[in-house]
Design a protein around this motif. Structure first.
Motif, mmCIF file in Angstrom:
data_model
loop_
_atom_site.group_PDB
_atom_site.id
_atom_site.type_symbol
_atom_site.label_atom_id
_atom_site.label_comp_id
_atom_site.label_asym_id
_atom_site.label_seq_id
_atom_site.Cartn_x
_atom_site.Cartn_y
_atom_site.Cartn_z
ATOM 1 N N ALA A 89 0.826 -1.214 0.000
ATOM 2 C CA ALA A 89 0.000 0.000 0.000
ATOM 3 C C ALA A 89 0.859 1.264 0.000
ATOM 4 N N PHE A 90 2.164 1.118 0.281
ATOM 5 C CA PHE A 90 3.085 2.253 0.332
ATOM 6 C C PHE A 90 4.233 2.038 -0.644
ATOM 7 N N PRO A 91 4.025 2.316 -1.938
ATOM 8 C CA PRO A 91 5.112 2.100 -2.905
ATOM 9 C C PRO A 91 6.314 3.012 -2.672
ATOM 10 N N ASN A 92 6.126 4.164 -2.055
ATOM 11 C CA ASN A 92 7.222 5.081 -1.710
ATOM 12 C C ASN A 92 7.359 5.124 -0.193
ATOM 13 N N ALA A 93 7.729 3.999 0.366
ATOM 14 C CA ALA A 93 7.767 3.856 1.820
ATOM 15 C C ALA A 93 8.727 4.854 2.458
ATOM 16 N N ARG A 94 8.383 5.251 3.673
ATOM 17 C CA ARG A 94 9.230 6.154 4.456
ATOM 18 C C ARG A 94 9.100 5.784 5.919
ATOM 19 N N THR A 95 10.074 6.212 6.678
ATOM 20 C CA THR A 95 9.975 6.056 8.125
ATOM 21 C C THR A 95 9.193 7.241 8.657
ATOM 22 N N VAL A 96 8.474 7.004 9.711
ATOM 23 C CA VAL A 96 7.688 8.060 10.330
ATOM 24 C C VAL A 96 8.162 8.192 11.773
ATOM 25 N N GLY A 120 11.329 10.274 7.137
ATOM 26 C CA GLY A 120 12.621 10.007 6.513
ATOM 27 C C GLY A 120 12.445 9.155 5.277
ATOM 28 N N LEU A 121 13.202 9.478 4.242
ATOM 29 C CA LEU A 121 13.184 8.729 2.988
ATOM 30 C C LEU A 121 14.583 8.233 2.677
ATOM 31 N N PRO A 122 14.695 7.015 2.153
ATOM 32 C CA PRO A 122 16.022 6.532 1.755
ATOM 33 C C PRO A 122 16.654 7.491 0.739
ATOM 34 N N ASP A 123 17.942 7.746 0.900
ATOM 35 C CA ASP A 123 18.666 8.627 -0.020
ATOM 36 C C ASP A 123 19.015 7.818 -1.270
ATOM 37 N N PRO A 124 18.462 8.185 -2.434
ATOM 38 C CA PRO A 124 18.721 7.391 -3.634
ATOM 39 C C PRO A 124 20.181 7.448 -4.091
ATOM 40 N N ALA A 125 20.924 8.461 -3.668
ATOM 41 C CA ALA A 125 22.316 8.610 -4.097
ATOM 42 C C ALA A 125 23.307 7.923 -3.159
ATOM 43 N N ARG A 126 22.862 7.585 -1.938
ATOM 44 C CA ARG A 126 23.776 6.996 -0.955
ATOM 45 C C ARG A 126 23.104 5.816 -0.265
ATOM 46 N N SER A 127 23.556 4.639 -0.577
ATOM 47 C CA SER A 127 23.006 3.438 0.034
ATOM 48 C C SER A 127 23.235 3.478 1.545
ATOM 49 N N GLY A 128 22.202 3.151 2.313
ATOM 50 C CA GLY A 128 22.333 3.115 3.768
ATOM 51 C C GLY A 128 22.099 4.458 4.440
ATOM 52 N N PHE A 129 21.759 5.497 3.671
ATOM 53 C CA PHE A 129 21.497 6.809 4.240
ATOM 54 C C PHE A 129 20.026 7.168 4.090
ATOM 55 N N VAL A 130 19.537 7.939 5.032
ATOM 56 C CA VAL A 130 18.156 8.413 5.025
ATOM 57 C C VAL A 130 18.188 9.927 5.178
ATOM 58 N N ASN A 131 17.404 10.608 4.347
ATOM 59 C CA ASN A 131 17.238 12.062 4.476
ATOM 60 C C ASN A 131 15.928 12.302 5.209
ATOM 61 N N GLY A 132 15.984 13.083 6.253
ATOM 62 C CA GLY A 132 14.790 13.330 7.037
ATOM 63 C C GLY A 132 14.502 14.799 7.221
ATOM 64 N N THR A 133 13.238 15.073 7.478
ATOM 65 C CA THR A 133 12.810 16.419 7.853
ATOM 66 C C THR A 133 11.868 16.278 9.040
ATOM 67 N N ALA A 134 11.895 17.263 9.893
ATOM 68 C CA ALA A 134 11.025 17.250 11.062
ATOM 69 C C ALA A 134 10.599 18.680 11.372
ATOM 70 N N LEU A 135 9.510 18.778 12.090
ATOM 71 C CA LEU A 135 9.021 20.072 12.541
ATOM 72 C C LEU A 135 8.915 20.027 14.052
ATOM 73 N N ASP A 157 20.362 14.024 8.454
ATOM 74 C CA ASP A 157 21.136 13.221 7.508
ATOM 75 C C ASP A 157 21.570 11.987 8.292
ATOM 76 N N ILE A 158 20.871 10.884 8.044
ATOM 77 C CA ILE A 158 21.003 9.702 8.889
ATOM 78 C C ILE A 158 21.808 8.616 8.179
ATOM 79 N N ASN A 159 22.812 8.083 8.878
ATOM 80 C CA ASN A 159 23.551 6.924 8.406
ATOM 81 C C ASN A 159 22.933 5.724 9.118
ATOM 82 N N ALA A 160 22.095 4.976 8.389
ATOM 83 C CA ALA A 160 21.367 3.853 8.984
ATOM 84 C C ALA A 160 22.280 2.690 9.341
ATOM 85 N N VAL A 161 23.479 2.638 8.764
ATOM 86 C CA VAL A 161 24.413 1.549 9.057
ATOM 87 C C VAL A 161 25.102 1.786 10.396
ATOM 88 N N THR A 162 25.587 3.011 10.620
ATOM 89 C CA THR A 162 26.314 3.313 11.855
ATOM 90 C C THR A 162 25.403 3.846 12.967
#
Length: 182
Positions: A89-96, A120-135, A157-162
């Motif tokens: 149901a979420f083809p463009n999945a993100r973390t909430v 947060g959305l996976p960074d398409p240019a960097r495997s293992g990274f997530v770009n996030g925004t918050a309010l 700018d999240i490094n999901a590996v480390t």
């Protein structure tokens, strides 16, 4: 030439009036309590399971530098929901991110507190990274931040590996009580 002089005087008066109005507007903006909220914070994360599958509690801690803070420390907790991943149901999945609560402590011990939600959305240019925004919603603090309020956005700018991230605030918010010296 006589008709030209009144037009020039009128234009000069109008421009002077606009200049005075502009200076009053700028002064009011400065006196409104809005200050630049700039900080870059290096954070590490620790995750713990919750009773809900794919929802984790995250505890964040870190250090950084900020305008009006000097050296600072950062402590936060939040819930991270990964349930969109693997759900058709979420083809463009993100973390909430929900239920975030943070405290930033300035070099002199004054604190700034707030709550936040984000995505947060996976960074398409960097495997293992997530770009996030918050309010965030600033809820106050101690010392010179006791009157803090506003809704500053921030980026992650999240490094999901480390399990590390860089949090950046670069916006305006009311940090001090109106009339206080910053």
């Amino acid at each position: 030439m006589m008709t030209m002089q009144p037009k020039k005087n009128w234009l000069v008066r109008l421009l002077c009036g606009l200049a005075v109005l502009l200076s009053v507007t700028v002064a009011s903006a400065d006196e409104s309590g809005q200050q630049r909220l700039c900080a870059t914070i290096d954070v590490s994360e620790v995750f713990a399971p919750t009773p809900t599958p794919q929802v984790l509690t995250a505890t964040l801690s870190g250090t950084g530098e900020g305008w009006h803070f000097g050296s600072l420390t950062f402590e936060a907790t939040e819930l991270i929901d990964f349930r969109q991943f693997g759900d058709p149901a979420f083809p463009n999945a993100r973390t909430v991110v929900t239920d975030g609560q943070f405290t930033i402590t300035a070099a002199n011990g004054d604190t700034l507190t707030g709550i936040y939600d984000g995505v947060g959305l996976p960074d398409p240019a960097r495997s293992g990274f997530v770009n996030g925004t918050a309010l965030a919603r600033l809820t106050g603090g101690t010392g010179r931040f006791r009157c803090a309020s506003g809704f500053p956005p921030f980026t992650l700018d999240i490094n999901a590996v480390t399990l590390t991230e860089v949090i950046t605030f670069d916006t305006s918010a009311q940090l001090f009580c109106p009339g206080d010296d910053d």
